[in-house]
Design an enzyme around this catalytic site. Structure first.
Site, PDB file in Angstrom:
ATOM      1  N   GLU A   1      81.980 -70.446 -26.007  1.00 37.81           N
ATOM      2  CA  GLU A   1      81.836 -69.485 -27.100  1.00 37.81           C
ATOM      3  C   GLU A   1      80.954 -69.991 -28.244  1.00 37.81           C
ATOM      4  OE1 GLU A   1      85.964 -68.761 -27.778  1.00 37.81           O
ATOM      5  OE2 GLU A   1      86.142 -67.669 -25.887  1.00 37.81           O
TER       6      GLU A   1
ATOM      7  N   ASP B   1      82.615 -61.282 -24.198  1.00 32.06           N
ATOM      8  CA  ASP B   1      83.456 -62.213 -24.943  1.00 32.06           C
ATOM      9  C   ASP B   1      84.886 -61.816 -24.600  1.00 32.06           C
ATOM     10  OD1 ASP B   1      85.017 -63.568 -26.762  1.00 32.06           O
ATOM     11  OD2 ASP B   1      84.037 -62.759 -28.553  1.00 32.06           O
TER      12      ASP B   1
ATOM     13  N   LYS C   1      95.060 -64.780 -22.601  1.00 31.36           N
ATOM     14  CA  LYS C   1      94.134 -65.907 -22.461  1.00 31.36           C
ATOM     15  C   LYS C   1      94.849 -67.256 -22.619  1.00 31.36           C
ATOM     16  CE  LYS C   1      89.664 -67.224 -24.478  1.00 31.36           C
ATOM     17  NZ  LYS C   1      88.614 -66.675 -25.365  1.00 31.36           N
TER      18      LYS C   1
ATOM     19  N   ASP D   1      84.735 -71.764 -35.184  1.00 30.16           N
ATOM     20  CA  ASP D   1      85.209 -70.512 -34.589  1.00 30.16           C
ATOM     21  C   ASP D   1      86.728 -70.436 -34.656  1.00 30.16           C
ATOM     22  OD1 ASP D   1      86.068 -68.435 -32.975  1.00 30.16           O
ATOM     23  OD2 ASP D   1      84.762 -68.911 -31.289  1.00 30.16           O
TER      24      ASP D   1
HETATM   25 MG    MG Z   1      86.587 -65.312 -30.085  1.00 31.23          MG
END
Ligand code: MG
Ligand code: ADP
Length: 638
Positions: free
Chosen positions: A181, A18, A80, A203
């Site tokens: 994800e 992840d 990211k 999320d």
């Molecule tokens: Mg995450």
């Protein structure tokens, strides 16, 4: 002495990573159970932070984070957010206290570079440092590391996905696949619970928000729709708290906001926010302008107020995702919480308000994504990748037709990997070239969509209009990367391009493009729904026919007749329906009558996979419905 005995012939272990905005995790399966590996910090969560020292060594994780305040411009956080971003992307400039290098060439402009004086790393290189560190941890603990599955937000566009894959390769990893994800989280939950039903995955991480609607059925995951915002998360809560802190400190002008100060205040804000997860009030001592210190107080109720606008943004995405999936919240069987920011009590409460039910959080929301990635990596390594893990395209893909219209070749929300072919013909006599313009978006006109690529197929012999036949094939792989091939049938002339956009499409753009399409009115919307339903129906018809051909021996008495009747009805609906609902009703009917049969096929597939008879036979059996299919359309192309 402790002897570490291991099998030297043991195959390398597949791992899941992840790669988070805030924290990254590497996990693997141990005795069939996903487990997070210990990283260089001795913990599971590795802060996604990279520090470039003046002397040369590069540090990652907690140690790197400790430099954030002292040397914020050399300490790259939330990298990211910069993945796949062009140097001139406004988002690039808006974030962080970094110095960016001026691009020196066109190729250079495709990616941001962090100007560190001694080096100018790209986000891909920075991410690769995080991955290298995780890879090393895995090597230390597993001896051999096999392939890796890396997760990405569902909303990541092609450029961002490509950048993530590049980072993996740069870190010396064999990237088996990128996985969304939320899909990974559902995989972790689904496999552990064997529950059937419809789920939403909410999320909220440090820097990204994703909501995904999934159907779980007999071990089969299907993504019904996805939505979200890759610039929304716990970091934004920190910024909101930090603003309060700065004004309490008397810092008002931009000039006073030195990077070092911003960094200290943001760290304090995060601490305060996290403390409020378990306590009702928090006090923080902050330096005051002009010397001395000031005590800043924040209550949970005040934090709740500060984050309300952020939560409402997530709520809008949730409602849209439901709408896209054609569902109401009441139809959901459960909501899965993912991401550290879902620990904030108000977030949990808000999620239960939006969906009308208590969310599930039994698997650690920080680790669940890495767990799913580890499970998927294991499945891929053992060849049983047809766990029917279906992802969807975030935006429609098509080509411009004569007159500036768009012929959608792969509609939004098509499950991937997917392929489709359209056949075009020449518009004018003696036309010797075809211009192909690949666009992405939901609008009717090409000029309102985003242009992805343009190429010309030349050298077609002069023929009367309508004689030349051009087959254009779109295929989107499991990583959401598009390949376009054009072949002229009479001459066999062909051309292929891989569409790798040079810059990313921001979520705001995706949002805007979707909104524009929706603003176009109910009619437009219904027409799209109808065409989506048709495509979906055709995919299902194809899959059903294939299933009947391959596994007819699994049918029980009378079952074939019931299935055939439903197939026929669906076929008629596809040809004649004026509204999506009449098609979906028939899809449901077919799903009902094939449900038991599908279960038996699944059992067989699992049985053969277990007994090691893989290869073509098993692949065929478990082949998911998202295979390459062709839908033909005949239109003139300029
Ligand atoms: Mg995450
Ligand atoms: P990402 O997926 O972006 O890497 P994570 O899922 O690791 O992010 O979530 C990080 C976010 O979770 C940060 O904003 C962090 O402050 C927040 N967070 C972690 N623990 C808590 C907590 N106990 N209470 C509130 N927020 C928390």
């Amino acid at each position: 002495m402790l002897l570490d005995i291991f099998d030297p012939k043991a195959p390398p272990k597949p791992i899941g990573i992840d790669l988070g905005t805030t924290n990254s995790i590497v996990a693997t399966l141990r005795d069939g159970r996903p487990t997070a590996l210990t990283n260089c910090d001795g913990a599971s969560l590795l802060p996604s932070v990279v520090y470039y020292s003046h002397e040369g060594p590069i540090l990652v994780g907690r140690t790197a984070l400790s430099y954030a305040t002292r040397e914020p411009t050399r300490t790259i956080q939330s990298v990211k957010r910069f993945m796949g971003r062009a140097a001139d992307d406004p988002e690039t400039q808006r974030l962080g206290s970094y110095h960016f290098a001026m691009p020196t060439s066109d190729a250079d402009a495709k990616s941001v570079r962090f100007e560190l004086g001694t080096s100018r790393p790209t986000p891909v290189e920075v991410s690769a440092e995080i991955l290298k560190s995780l890879r090393q941890s895995a090597l230390d603990q597993l001896r051999g590391v096999g392939g890796v599955v890396i997760t990405v937000p569902a909303y990541f566009d092609d450029a961002q996905r490509q950048a993530t894959k590049d980072a993996g390769r740069l870190a010396g990893l064999d990237v088996l696949r990128l996985l969304n994800e939320p899909t990974a989280a559902a995989l972790a939950y689904g496999l552990e619970k064997q529950k059937n039903g419809l789920f939403a995955v909410y999320d909220l991480g440090g820097g990204t928000f994703d909501v995904t609607i999934l159907r779980l059925e007999d071990g089969v995951f299907q993504v019904k729709s996805t939505g979200g915002d890759s610039a929304l998360g716990g970091d934004d809560m920190d910024r909101a708290v930090a603003e309060q802190m700065l004004s309490a400190m008397g810092v008002t002008t931009d000039a006073e906001r030195a990077p070092e100060l911003t960094s200290v205040v943001l760290a304090a804000a995060r601490k305060a926010k996290e403390a409020l997860t378990t306590q009702a009030n928090v006090e923080v001592e902050l330096p005051a302008k002009g010397g001395g210190s000031t005590v800043f107080r924040l209550s949970r109720a005040e934090l709740d107020q500060l984050i309300t606008p952020l939560l409402e943004r997530t709520g809008r995405s949730c409602r849209r995702a439901l709408r896209d999936a054609g569902l109401t919240a009441a139809e959901l069987d459960g909501v899965i919480l993912v991401g550290g920011a879902t620990r904030v009590p108000r977030v949990r409460a808000y999620v239960s308000e939006v969906f009308g039910k208590e969310p599930l959080a039994d698997i650690d929301p920080d680790l669940v994504v890495a767990y799913g990635a580890a499970i998927q990596a294991e499945l891929l390594a053992t060849q049983s990748d047809d766990v029917l893990l279906l992802d969807v395209l975030p935006l429609s893909l098509g080509i411009e037709t004569m007159g500036g219209g768009v012929d959608q070749i792969l509609p939004r929300n098509t499950t991937i990997p997917a392929g489709a072919k359209a056949t075009f013909t020449t518009y004018a006599d003696h036309q010797t070239g075809f211009e192909i313009h690949v666009v992405q978006g939901e609008r009717e006109l090409a000029k309102d969509c985003r242009s992805l690529a343009r190429f010309t197929l030349r050298g077609i012999p002069a023929m009367p209009a309508g004689m030349a036949r051009l087959d254009v094939t779109f295929s989107v792989d499991e990583n959401n990367l598009l390949n376009v091939t054009a072949v002229e049938r009479t001459t066999g002339l062909s051309q292929t391009i891989e569409v790798k956009p040079s810059y990313g499409l921001s979520d705001e753009e995706v949002e805007r493009m979707l909104e524009d399409a929706l603003d176009h009115g109910e009619e437009d919307f219904e027409a799209r729904r109808l065409s989506d339903a048709r495509v979906e129906a055709e995919r299902i018809l194809l899959a059903s026919r294939k299933a009947l051909a391959v596994d007819s021996d699994l049918l029980e008495a009378g079952e074939r007749e019931r299935i055939d009747a439903a197939i026929e009805a669906l076929g008629i609906a596809v040809a004649s329906a004026k509204a999506a609902a009449s098609i979906t009703a028939k899809i449901d009917w077919l799903a009902d009558v094939t449900h038991a049969f599908a279960g038996r096929r699944m059992d067989r597939a699992i049985q053969s996979a277990i007994s090691g008879k893989q290869l073509v036979d098993v692949e065929k059996r478990v082949e998911h419905a998202a295979g390459i299919e062709a839908h033909l359309s005949e239109k003139g192309l300029g």
